[in-house]
Design a protein around this motif. Structure first.
Motif, PDB file in Angstrom:
ATOM      1  N   ALA A 145       0.833  -1.208   0.000  1.00  0.00           N
ATOM      2  CA  ALA A 145       0.000   0.000   0.000  1.00  0.00           C
ATOM      3  C   ALA A 145       0.861   1.250   0.000  1.00  0.00           C
ATOM      4  N   TYR A 146       1.923   1.226   0.707  1.00  0.00           N
ATOM      5  CA  TYR A 146       2.803   2.395   0.728  1.00  0.00           C
ATOM      6  C   TYR A 146       3.478   2.586  -0.614  1.00  0.00           C
ATOM      7  N   GLU A 147       3.884   1.504  -1.256  1.00  0.00           N
ATOM      8  CA  GLU A 147       4.531   1.643  -2.563  1.00  0.00           C
ATOM      9  C   GLU A 147       3.557   2.203  -3.595  1.00  0.00           C
ATOM     10  N   ARG A 148       2.283   1.798  -3.584  1.00  0.00           N
ATOM     11  CA  ARG A 148       1.285   2.337  -4.510  1.00  0.00           C
ATOM     12  C   ARG A 148       1.049   3.822  -4.219  1.00  0.00           C
ATOM     13  N   ALA A 149       0.958   4.140  -2.914  1.00  0.00           N
ATOM     14  CA  ALA A 149       0.734   5.551  -2.556  1.00  0.00           C
ATOM     15  C   ALA A 149       1.894   6.417  -3.003  1.00  0.00           C
ATOM     16  N   ALA A 150       3.081   5.932  -2.912  1.00  0.00           N
ATOM     17  CA  ALA A 150       4.242   6.700  -3.342  1.00  0.00           C
ATOM     18  C   ALA A 150       4.210   6.923  -4.845  1.00  0.00           C
ATOM     19  N   ASN A 151       3.785   5.916  -5.620  1.00  0.00           N
ATOM     20  CA  ASN A 151       3.689   6.066  -7.083  1.00  0.00           C
ATOM     21  C   ASN A 151       2.608   7.065  -7.453  1.00  0.00           C
TER      22      ASN A 151
ATOM     23  N   ILE B  49      -2.485  11.651  -5.340  1.00  0.00           N
ATOM     24  CA  ILE B  49      -2.938  11.736  -3.950  1.00  0.00           C
ATOM     25  C   ILE B  49      -2.109  12.803  -3.262  1.00  0.00           C
ATOM     26  N   SER B  50      -2.611  13.207  -2.135  1.00  0.00           N
ATOM     27  CA  SER B  50      -1.940  14.273  -1.396  1.00  0.00           C
ATOM     28  C   SER B  50      -0.763  13.698  -0.579  1.00  0.00           C
ATOM     29  N   LEU B  51       0.054  14.627  -0.105  1.00  0.00           N
ATOM     30  CA  LEU B  51       1.191  14.218   0.721  1.00  0.00           C
ATOM     31  C   LEU B  51       0.726  13.623   2.047  1.00  0.00           C
ATOM     32  N   ALA B  52      -0.387  14.114   2.570  1.00  0.00           N
ATOM     33  CA  ALA B  52      -0.901  13.582   3.834  1.00  0.00           C
ATOM     34  C   ALA B  52      -1.300  12.119   3.691  1.00  0.00           C
ATOM     35  N   GLU B  53      -1.901  11.756   2.561  1.00  0.00           N
ATOM     36  CA  GLU B  53      -2.271  10.352   2.356  1.00  0.00           C
ATOM     37  C   GLU B  53      -1.042   9.456   2.252  1.00  0.00           C
ATOM     38  N   LEU B  54      -0.013   9.969   1.597  1.00  0.00           N
ATOM     39  CA  LEU B  54       1.238   9.182   1.502  1.00  0.00           C
ATOM     40  C   LEU B  54       1.852   8.965   2.877  1.00  0.00           C
ATOM     41  N   GLN B  55       1.828  10.003   3.687  1.00  0.00           N
ATOM     42  CA  GLN B  55       2.400   9.858   5.037  1.00  0.00           C
ATOM     43  C   GLN B  55       1.576   8.898   5.901  1.00  0.00           C
TER      44      GLN B  55
END
Length: 423
Positions: free
Chosen positions: A170-176, A183-189
């Motif tokens: 999930a983190y790798e997808r959010a980073a992509n 997506i926003s930076l808050a969602e990635l964090q």
């Protein structure tokens, strides 16, 4: 008719001697009719009995040969009596004598090479692989348990690993997506925090398995196969010998239960108790000798490795520890022993065998041979003992001959005749 039997004319009634044996004379009276018997005077009977008594050998008189062979404190024996008593003498001479002290002790296993093996998890014993007396290697399996708690812990680890893997993806997808501004930076964090939490949970589950005794190879198998095994092995912490076993197959054991005791008996400890008056003779790193009743003629060398700093208030003794090499495993834990600490060496000392020393009236005595097979009982003052000998401090001079065998027979003569020892 005359009634006198003693007349010379009447020989038909005279007894006849037919045999003489030692101590007796056989008399035979002629066969006569009862009608011819005449009264016999009393004097005739007395003379006959006196004659028979004179022919007997006189009995020996015990008082005619007195048995006292002690004159003025000297015991006298004939050559035959000396041979019968096994008398043997030894000429004493001055020679070096090592003075030592002896202290009671017990043999114990080296506590630095001793392990009480327990289990880190509750379980039922399904297999016992070793018994008392078996030598084991480091890491060798001692027993196998079936533990439900271990199965639950492995299940928790697999779940934590799965959540960690999911959070990582999930983190790798959010980073992509964040890289393409989807997506926003808050969602990635947030996804990054979830990934780190899942990773921490997985590490905690893995650490719990390690605390339960699961090896790293088992963790790798668990990650690879994703299958739960509820069996846990009890393994030897180091190479040694199993000296205690406290479990049986089918038994449910707890974490506080001692399952095995393993010891490396290649060297042992001998724990002694030194009286307060002898503390001054004990020095650290000093070489000493150890004697055990099981091997009375063997001396084991050891080194003092620890001296207690305090005394036992009840026994007034100091604890002493001696480390003794034991390559042949002759010394066993709980054996009784004596620690010999050598204190000094007397260059010229007179010593005699312990068998030569007798005790009479509370004093120590030896027998010194003099001329013409005479033996003089002499009181002595003894010193330290070494092996089968004892040092004589007073009462003996160099060159004198001492009875070393058969002294008890001479002691019996002294007690019978109450010979007073010479001062």
């Amino acid at each position: 008719m005359s009634h006198d039997l003693g007349r010379a004319g009447d020989r038909s009634m005279t007894p006849t001697v037919i045999g003489v044996s030692r101590g007796s004379v056989r008399w035979v009276w002629p066969s006569v009719s009862l009608r011819r018997l005449r009264p016999v005077p009393l004097l005739v009977w007395v003379l006959l009995l006196a004659a028979q008594g004179c022919d007997r050998d006189p009995s020996p008189n015990p008082a005619a040969h007195p048995a006292n062979r002690s004159v003025e404190g000297i015991v006298r024996l004939t050559q035959q009596e000396m041979a019968r008593a096994g008398i043997d003498v030894l000429r004493v001479k001055a020679e070096p004598f090592t003075v030592h002290r002896e202290f009671p002790a017990t043999v114990q296993a080296n506590a630095n090479e001793l392990a009480e093996v327990t289990t880190l998890i509750r379980g039922r014993v399904v297999e016992v692989s070793v018994d008392v007396g078996k030598d084991v290697k480091k890491g060798e399996r001692l027993a196998l348990l079936d533990s439900a708690d271990l199965g639950l812990a492995e299940g928790a680890y697999l779940k934590a690993s799965a959540r960690q893997h999911e959070a990582q993806l999930a983190y790798e997808r959010a980073a992509n997506l964040h890289e393409h501004r989807a997506i926003s930076l808050a969602e990635l964090q947030r996804r990054e925090a979830e990934m780190k939490t899942a990773r921490a949970d997985a590490r905690e589950a893995a650490h719990r398995l390690t605390l339960l005794g699961v090896a790293s190879q088992e963790l790798q198998r668990l990650d690879r196969e994703q299958t739960i095994r509820s069996d846990v092995a009890i393994r030897a912490p180091f190479a040694g010998r199993v000296i205690v076993r406290n479990i049986t197959r089918g038994e449910v054991i707890e974490t506080a239960q001692k399952c095995f005791v393993i010891a490396d008996l290649s060297d042992v400890w001998v724990i002694g108790n030194v009286p307060e008056k002898d503390v001054r003779f004990i020095r650290p790193d000093e070489s000493v000798k150890v004697v055990v009743p099981a091997y009375p003629h063997a001396l084991f060398s050891g080194t003092i490795t620890h001296i207690s700093d305090v005394l036992d208030p009840e026994t007034r003794t100091m604890r002493l520890r001696v480390t003794v090499p034991n390559p042949d495993r002759l010394l066993k834990p709980e054996m009784f022993a004596m620690v010999q600490v050598y204190t000094a060496t007397v260059q010229e000392a007179l010593r005699v065998p312990l068998a030569a020393v007798q005790e009479i009236d509370g004093g120590k005595m030896i027998f010194v041979k003099r001329a013409d097979d005479r033996f003089e009982p002499r009181r002595v003052v003894l010193g330290d003992e070494q092996s089968e000998h004892v040092m004589v401090l007073e009462g003996l001079r160099e060159g004198e001959e001492v009875v070393v065998k058969g002294a008890f027979a001479l002691k019996s003569e002294v007690e019978i005749h109450r010979v007073e020892p010479t001062p």
